[in-house]
Scaffold this active site. Structure first.
Site, PDB file in Angstrom:
ATOM      1  N   THR A  58       0.826  -1.213   0.000  1.00 31.87           N
ATOM      2  CA  THR A  58       0.000   0.000   0.000  1.00 31.87           C
ATOM      3  C   THR A  58       0.856   1.257   0.000  1.00 31.87           C
ATOM      4  O   THR A  58       0.440   2.300  -0.502  1.00 31.87           O
ATOM      5  CB  THR A  58      -0.934  -0.026   1.228  1.00 31.87           C
ATOM      6  OG1 THR A  58      -1.800  -1.146   1.088  1.00 31.87           O
ATOM      7  CG2 THR A  58      -1.759   1.232   1.350  1.00 31.87           C
TER       8      THR A  58
ATOM      9  N   TYR B  36      -8.447   0.694  -2.943  1.00 28.72           N
ATOM     10  CA  TYR B  36      -7.373   1.202  -3.808  1.00 28.72           C
ATOM     11  C   TYR B  36      -6.627  -0.001  -4.349  1.00 28.72           C
ATOM     12  O   TYR B  36      -6.877  -1.132  -3.942  1.00 28.72           O
ATOM     13  CB  TYR B  36      -6.412   2.100  -3.000  1.00 28.72           C
ATOM     14  CG  TYR B  36      -5.825   1.362  -1.827  1.00 28.72           C
ATOM     15  CD1 TYR B  36      -6.427   1.387  -0.575  1.00 28.72           C
ATOM     16  CD2 TYR B  36      -4.687   0.561  -1.988  1.00 28.72           C
ATOM     17  CE1 TYR B  36      -5.919   0.657   0.487  1.00 28.72           C
ATOM     18  CE2 TYR B  36      -4.167  -0.176  -0.930  1.00 28.72           C
ATOM     19  CZ  TYR B  36      -4.792  -0.117   0.305  1.00 28.72           C
ATOM     20  OH  TYR B  36      -4.298  -0.858   1.343  1.00 28.72           O
TER      21      TYR B  36
ATOM     22  N   SER C 170       1.612  -7.601  -0.518  1.00 29.54           N
ATOM     23  CA  SER C 170       2.440  -8.549   0.241  1.00 29.54           C
ATOM     24  C   SER C 170       1.764  -9.886   0.503  1.00 29.54           C
ATOM     25  O   SER C 170       2.439 -10.887   0.746  1.00 29.54           O
ATOM     26  CB  SER C 170       2.916  -7.923   1.552  1.00 29.54           C
ATOM     27  OG  SER C 170       1.847  -7.746   2.449  1.00 29.54           O
TER      28      SER C 170
ATOM     29  N   THR D 127       1.744  -4.199   4.297  1.00 32.29           N
ATOM     30  CA  THR D 127       1.598  -4.441   5.738  1.00 32.29           C
ATOM     31  C   THR D 127       1.134  -5.866   6.068  1.00 32.29           C
ATOM     32  O   THR D 127       1.384  -6.354   7.171  1.00 32.29           O
ATOM     33  CB  THR D 127       0.560  -3.475   6.358  1.00 32.29           C
ATOM     34  OG1 THR D 127      -0.667  -3.623   5.644  1.00 32.29           O
ATOM     35  CG2 THR D 127       1.027  -2.045   6.319  1.00 32.29           C
ATOM     36  N   ASP D 128       0.455  -6.517   5.108  1.00 28.68           N
ATOM     37  CA  ASP D 128      -0.204  -7.791   5.454  1.00 28.68           C
ATOM     38  C   ASP D 128       0.780  -8.863   5.922  1.00 28.68           C
ATOM     39  O   ASP D 128       0.466  -9.641   6.821  1.00 28.68           O
ATOM     40  CB  ASP D 128      -0.998  -8.324   4.259  1.00 28.68           C
ATOM     41  CG  ASP D 128      -2.247  -7.493   3.994  1.00 28.68           C
ATOM     42  OD1 ASP D 128      -2.535  -6.578   4.785  1.00 28.68           O
ATOM     43  OD2 ASP D 128      -2.942  -7.765   2.992  1.00 28.68           O
TER      44      ASP D 128
ATOM     45  N   LYS E 270       0.796  -7.249  12.818  1.00 23.82           N
ATOM     46  CA  LYS E 270      -0.307  -6.382  12.417  1.00 23.82           C
ATOM     47  C   LYS E 270      -1.515  -6.775  13.265  1.00 23.82           C
ATOM     48  O   LYS E 270      -2.018  -7.892  13.159  1.00 23.82           O
ATOM     49  CB  LYS E 270      -0.604  -6.563  10.929  1.00 23.82           C
ATOM     50  CG  LYS E 270      -1.624  -5.583  10.373  1.00 23.82           C
ATOM     51  CD  LYS E 270      -1.770  -5.743   8.859  1.00 23.82           C
ATOM     52  CE  LYS E 270      -2.724  -4.700   8.305  1.00 23.82           C
ATOM     53  NZ  LYS E 270      -2.849  -4.791   6.831  1.00 23.82           N
TER      54      LYS E 270
ATOM     55  N   GLU F 273      -1.420 -28.397  28.412  1.00 25.38           N
ATOM     56  CA  GLU F 273      -2.478 -28.677  27.425  1.00 25.38           C
ATOM     57  C   GLU F 273      -2.296 -30.016  26.709  1.00 25.38           C
ATOM     58  O   GLU F 273      -3.248 -30.751  26.536  1.00 25.38           O
ATOM     59  CB  GLU F 273      -2.600 -27.574  26.359  1.00 25.38           C
ATOM     60  CG  GLU F 273      -3.122 -26.249  26.859  1.00 25.38           C
ATOM     61  CD  GLU F 273      -4.603 -26.294  27.201  1.00 25.38           C
ATOM     62  OE1 GLU F 273      -5.280 -27.258  26.839  1.00 25.38           O
ATOM     63  OE2 GLU F 273      -5.073 -25.346  27.867  1.00 25.38           O
TER      64      GLU F 273
END
Ligand SMILES: NC(=O)C[C@H](N)C(=O)O
Length: 331
Positions: free
Chosen positions: A15, A29, A62, A95-96, A168, A288
């Protein structure tokens, strides 16, 4: 200018190189449209902090990056870092998945020189676009002596984040990036203010070196959730993967009905790595699930997408689960 540091900007798209139809298009965009030369020309302030050169490595959003792209980029960063006429490297990125690339470079590039990832949440055509200031900050950090030896960094929204820790955490706001263990510092008007340094092994202290890595083994992720079936895990087990990251809820818990499928993968020689889909916290061995008994590895504090990066890198050296667990504690 001899008094200024030399910084190379490697552009990969995202972006920060995006363009929308109008100024109100902050979310609608096209990413990866504007070339690096235009990004640099649009920010004359850069010439006050560094001698800047741009290189267009890729032009993609990305989310579409591949393992081959990771290798190409890391090898280029490593080669540039060896050049005496390069003081720092900036990588513009979407950013992804920037947190994944940042961690990959953290693990594999042997240098003390600053490597700074940068991205933006809004395209340059939008009102209050965040890319220009983020890029200015990245170049100024990359040219700073005090940014050396701190691992791969990310500058977003005035903050300096550790490439290992950052994720992110919001999909729209410019304040999208958070490190659960805190920012390393801030950059304001071209000056760095440091508050922490990473303690995990990185860059110069890594046992992995991109100059000797030629391919990455296939590693996939399967999520855990209410009602999960073993369909995806069983299919992945037959797909040729070398490791499976299980992104479980809570403490990386695993549904009873999935356990036999994961045991089958392990019996077939596939490494099973237990991580958590919860954004913060870390997975404790033998809590766990009996990891010792099943010969599973736990992902420490790494989210599934970061655990996948470390697993791919670690598997270039070893598939011994004790060694892999050591690596997950140390990096
Ligand atoms: N803000 C962004 O950069 C998102 C974009 N999809 C990318 O990762 O390339």
């Amino acid at each position: 200018q001899a008094a200024l540091p030399n910084v190379v900007i490697l552009a990969t798209g995202g972006t920060i190189a995006g363009a929308g139809a109008s100024a109100i298009n902050s979310a609608t965009y096209a990413a990866a449209k504007v070339g690096v030369d235009k990004l640099i020309a649009g920010l004359p302030e850069l010439s006050k902090v560094a001698n800047v050169k741009g290189e267009q490595v890729f032009q993609v959003a990305s989310e579409s990056l591949t393992n081959d792209n990771l290798l190409t980029l890391a090898k280029r960063v490593s080669a540039l870092a060896k050049q005496p006429d390069v003081d720092g490297i900036v990588i513009t990125h979407g950013t992804d998945t920037v947190e994944e690339t940042a961690y990959f470079l953290t693990l594999t590039v042997h240098t003390n020189k600053p490597i700074v990832m940068v991205a933006s949440m809004r395209p340059g055509t939008a009102l209050s676009a965040d890319g220009a200031l983020n890029l200015y900050d990245a170049v100024s950090v990359a040219g700073s002596k005090d940014a050396m030896g701190k691992g791969v960094l990310l500058t977003m929204n005035d903050s300096i984040e550790s490439g290992r820790d950052v994720s992110k955490n919001f999909n729209i706001k410019p304040s999208a990036f958070v490190s659960q263990w805190g920012s390393l510092g801030m950059v304001v008007e071209g000056r760095n203010y440091w508050f922490r340094a990473p303690v995990k092994r990185h860059t110069m202290n890594s046992e992995f070196d991109i100059d000797t890595i030629t391919s990455l083994p296939p590693v996939e992720i399967a999520m855990g959730y209410e009602g999960v079936a073993s369909t995806a895990i069983d299919a992945l087990g037959k797909s040729g993967i070398k490791a499976l990251i299980h992104g479980g809820p809570g403490n990386g818990s695993v549904a009873d009905r999935i356990v036999p499928s994961l045991q089958k993968l392990r019996a077939d020689g596939i490494v099973v790595i237990r991580s958590s889909r919860v954004p913060d916290g870390f997975v404790i061995r033998n809590a766990e699930q009996p990891d010792d008994k099943y010969d599973w590895v736990v992902a420490h504090d790494l989210r599934p997408q970061k655990a996948r990066i470390l697993a791919m890198v670690a598997l270039t050296k070893t598939s011994d689960t004790k060694e892999l667990q050591r690596i997950f504690w140390e990096y």
